[in-house]
Enzyme design. Structure first.
Site, PDB file in Angstrom:
ATOM      1  N   HIS A 181      -3.717  -8.793   3.567  1.00 49.51           N
ATOM      2  CA  HIS A 181      -3.089  -7.691   2.852  1.00 49.51           C
ATOM      3  C   HIS A 181      -1.971  -7.070   3.698  1.00 49.51           C
ATOM      4  O   HIS A 181      -1.985  -7.164   4.923  1.00 49.51           O
ATOM      5  CB  HIS A 181      -4.139  -6.644   2.477  1.00 49.51           C
ATOM      6  CG  HIS A 181      -5.070  -7.114   1.401  1.00 49.51           C
ATOM      7  ND1 HIS A 181      -5.899  -6.266   0.706  1.00 49.51           N
ATOM      8  CD2 HIS A 181      -5.268  -8.354   0.880  1.00 49.51           C
ATOM      9  CE1 HIS A 181      -6.577  -6.964  -0.192  1.00 49.51           C
ATOM     10  NE2 HIS A 181      -6.231  -8.238  -0.095  1.00 49.51           N
ATOM     11  N   GLU A 199      -1.203  -4.019   4.474  1.00 50.93           N
ATOM     12  CA  GLU A 199      -1.588  -2.966   5.427  1.00 50.93           C
ATOM     13  C   GLU A 199      -2.167  -3.586   6.705  1.00 50.93           C
ATOM     14  O   GLU A 199      -1.848  -3.169   7.816  1.00 50.93           O
ATOM     15  CB  GLU A 199      -2.653  -2.045   4.824  1.00 50.93           C
ATOM     16  CG  GLU A 199      -2.287  -1.412   3.503  1.00 50.93           C
ATOM     17  CD  GLU A 199      -2.728  -2.238   2.295  1.00 50.93           C
ATOM     18  OE1 GLU A 199      -2.466  -3.443   2.258  1.00 50.93           O
ATOM     19  OE2 GLU A 199      -3.327  -1.655   1.385  1.00 50.93           O
ATOM     20  N   CYS A 250      -7.133  -1.273  -0.340  1.00 50.29           N
ATOM     21  CA  CYS A 250      -8.473  -1.702  -0.750  1.00 50.29           C
ATOM     22  C   CYS A 250      -9.487  -1.251   0.306  1.00 50.29           C
ATOM     23  O   CYS A 250      -9.124  -0.725   1.358  1.00 50.29           O
ATOM     24  CB  CYS A 250      -8.508  -3.219  -0.925  1.00 50.29           C
ATOM     25  SG  CYS A 250      -8.494  -4.103   0.640  1.00 50.29           S
ATOM     26  N   CYS A 254      -8.961  -2.932   3.831  1.00 47.68           N
ATOM     27  CA  CYS A 254      -7.850  -2.339   4.592  1.00 47.68           C
ATOM     28  C   CYS A 254      -8.196  -0.918   5.019  1.00 47.68           C
ATOM     29  O   CYS A 254      -7.787  -0.483   6.110  1.00 47.68           O
ATOM     30  CB  CYS A 254      -6.566  -2.356   3.774  1.00 47.68           C
ATOM     31  SG  CYS A 254      -5.915  -4.017   3.563  1.00 47.68           S
TER      32      CYS A 254
HETATM   33  N1  LIG Z   1      -3.579  -2.528  -1.067  1.00 47.01           N
HETATM   34  C1  LIG Z   1      -3.427  -3.853  -1.275  1.00 47.01           C
HETATM   35  C2  LIG Z   1      -3.997  -4.472  -2.366  1.00 47.01           C
HETATM   36  C3  LIG Z   1      -3.771  -5.809  -2.573  1.00 47.01           C
HETATM   37  N2  LIG Z   1      -3.011  -6.492  -1.707  1.00 47.01           N
HETATM   38  C4  LIG Z   1      -2.679  -7.880  -1.990  1.00 47.01           C
HETATM   39  C5  LIG Z   1      -3.722  -8.910  -2.097  1.00 47.01           C
HETATM   40  C6  LIG Z   1      -3.161  -9.873  -3.114  1.00 47.01           C
HETATM   41  O1  LIG Z   1      -2.178 -10.716  -2.514  1.00 47.01           O
HETATM   42  C7  LIG Z   1      -2.462  -8.947  -4.071  1.00 47.01           C
HETATM   43  C8  LIG Z   1      -3.354  -8.487  -5.192  1.00 47.01           C
HETATM   44  O2  LIG Z   1      -3.371  -9.486  -6.172  1.00 47.01           O
HETATM   45  P1  LIG Z   1      -3.825  -9.218  -7.664  1.00 47.01           P
HETATM   46  O3  LIG Z   1      -5.321  -9.132  -7.644  1.00 47.01           O
HETATM   47  O4  LIG Z   1      -3.195  -7.922  -8.122  1.00 47.01           O
HETATM   48  O5  LIG Z   1      -3.313 -10.394  -8.400  1.00 47.01           O
HETATM   49  O6  LIG Z   1      -2.070  -7.860  -3.291  1.00 47.01           O
HETATM   50  C9  LIG Z   1      -2.445  -5.870  -0.622  1.00 47.01           C
HETATM   51  O7  LIG Z   1      -1.706  -6.488   0.160  1.00 47.01           O
HETATM   52  N3  LIG Z   1      -2.702  -4.565  -0.408  1.00 47.01           N
HETATM   53 ZN    ZN Z   2      -6.451  -4.490   1.424  1.00 48.27          ZN
END
Ligand SMILES: Nc1ccn([C@H]2C[C@H](O)[C@@H](COP(=O)(O)O)O2)c(=O)n1
Ligand code: ZN
Length: 161
Positions: free
Chosen positions: A79, A81, A105, A108
């Site tokens: 992710h 973060e 999430c 993170c």
């Molecule tokens: N705070 C966050 C939440 C999610 N991510 C990343 C992880 C995945 O690459 C994407 C989420 O995919 P989705 O389930 O919306 O198709 O975003 C993050 O980096 N930071």
């Molecule tokens: Zn995360």
């Protein structure tokens, strides 16, 4: 009267803008997330976006959302973060501020808390109410991390690159 420009961008626009620009590096076809960590003196310390770890080819690993864990991106993606935290090699992140384009999430949130980030400013919160989001908020609240929604003033920043 100094005659200085008055339409310069604010600190918040600057740092969230950097987070948004970082998100544009992501290869994720569904959600691109960017993060920017800033010191108490408004110095940029680190940046990150969501992507696969070093050596894990963007063209070989899956970007799917569905299917078995091992056949989906969720098993492999780091992710934004966490990437911003891991990209920082300068010592402590105690007391810093994180600008992120999507609310963190639960995984993170653990890293954010453990490195001592004091405040986060988030733009989108599209997973609000999901278990990961609720667990994240719970831990961040317990740890005293300030959570501030980014208030866009609607200004469009254009870049010609
Ligand atoms: N705070 C966050 C939440 C999610 N991510 C990343 C992880 C995945 O690459 C994407 C989420 O995919 P989705 O389930 O919306 O198709 O975003 C993050 O980096 N930071
Ligand atoms: Zn995360």
């Amino acid at each position: 009267m100094s005659g200085k420009r008055t339409d310069y961008i604010s600190w918040d626009e600057y740092f969230m803008g950097i987070a948004q620009l970082s998100a544009m590096r992501s290869k994720d076809p569904n959600t691109q997330v960017g993060a920017c960590i800033v010191s108490q003196e408004n110095k940029i310390l680190s940046m990150g976006y969501n992507g696969f770890p070093k050596g894990c080819d963007d063209d070989e690993y899956p970007w799917n959302r569905e299917g078995d864990l091992c056949d989906s991106k969720y098993a492999y993606v780091t992710h934004s973060e966490l990437n911003a935290i891991l990209n920082y090699r300068g010592g402590s992140l105690e007391g810093t501020k994180l600008y992120v384009t999507l609310f963190p999430c639960n995984e993170c949130a653990k890293a954010i808390i453990q490195v001592g980030i004091a405040e986060l400013v988030y733009a989108d919160d599209k997973y609000n109410g999901t278990p990961a989001n609720l667990a994240s908020r719970r831990m961040l609240t317990s740890a005293g991390v300030k959570m501030t929604p980014y208030r866009s003033n609607g200004r469009i920043l254009e870049l010609k690159v």
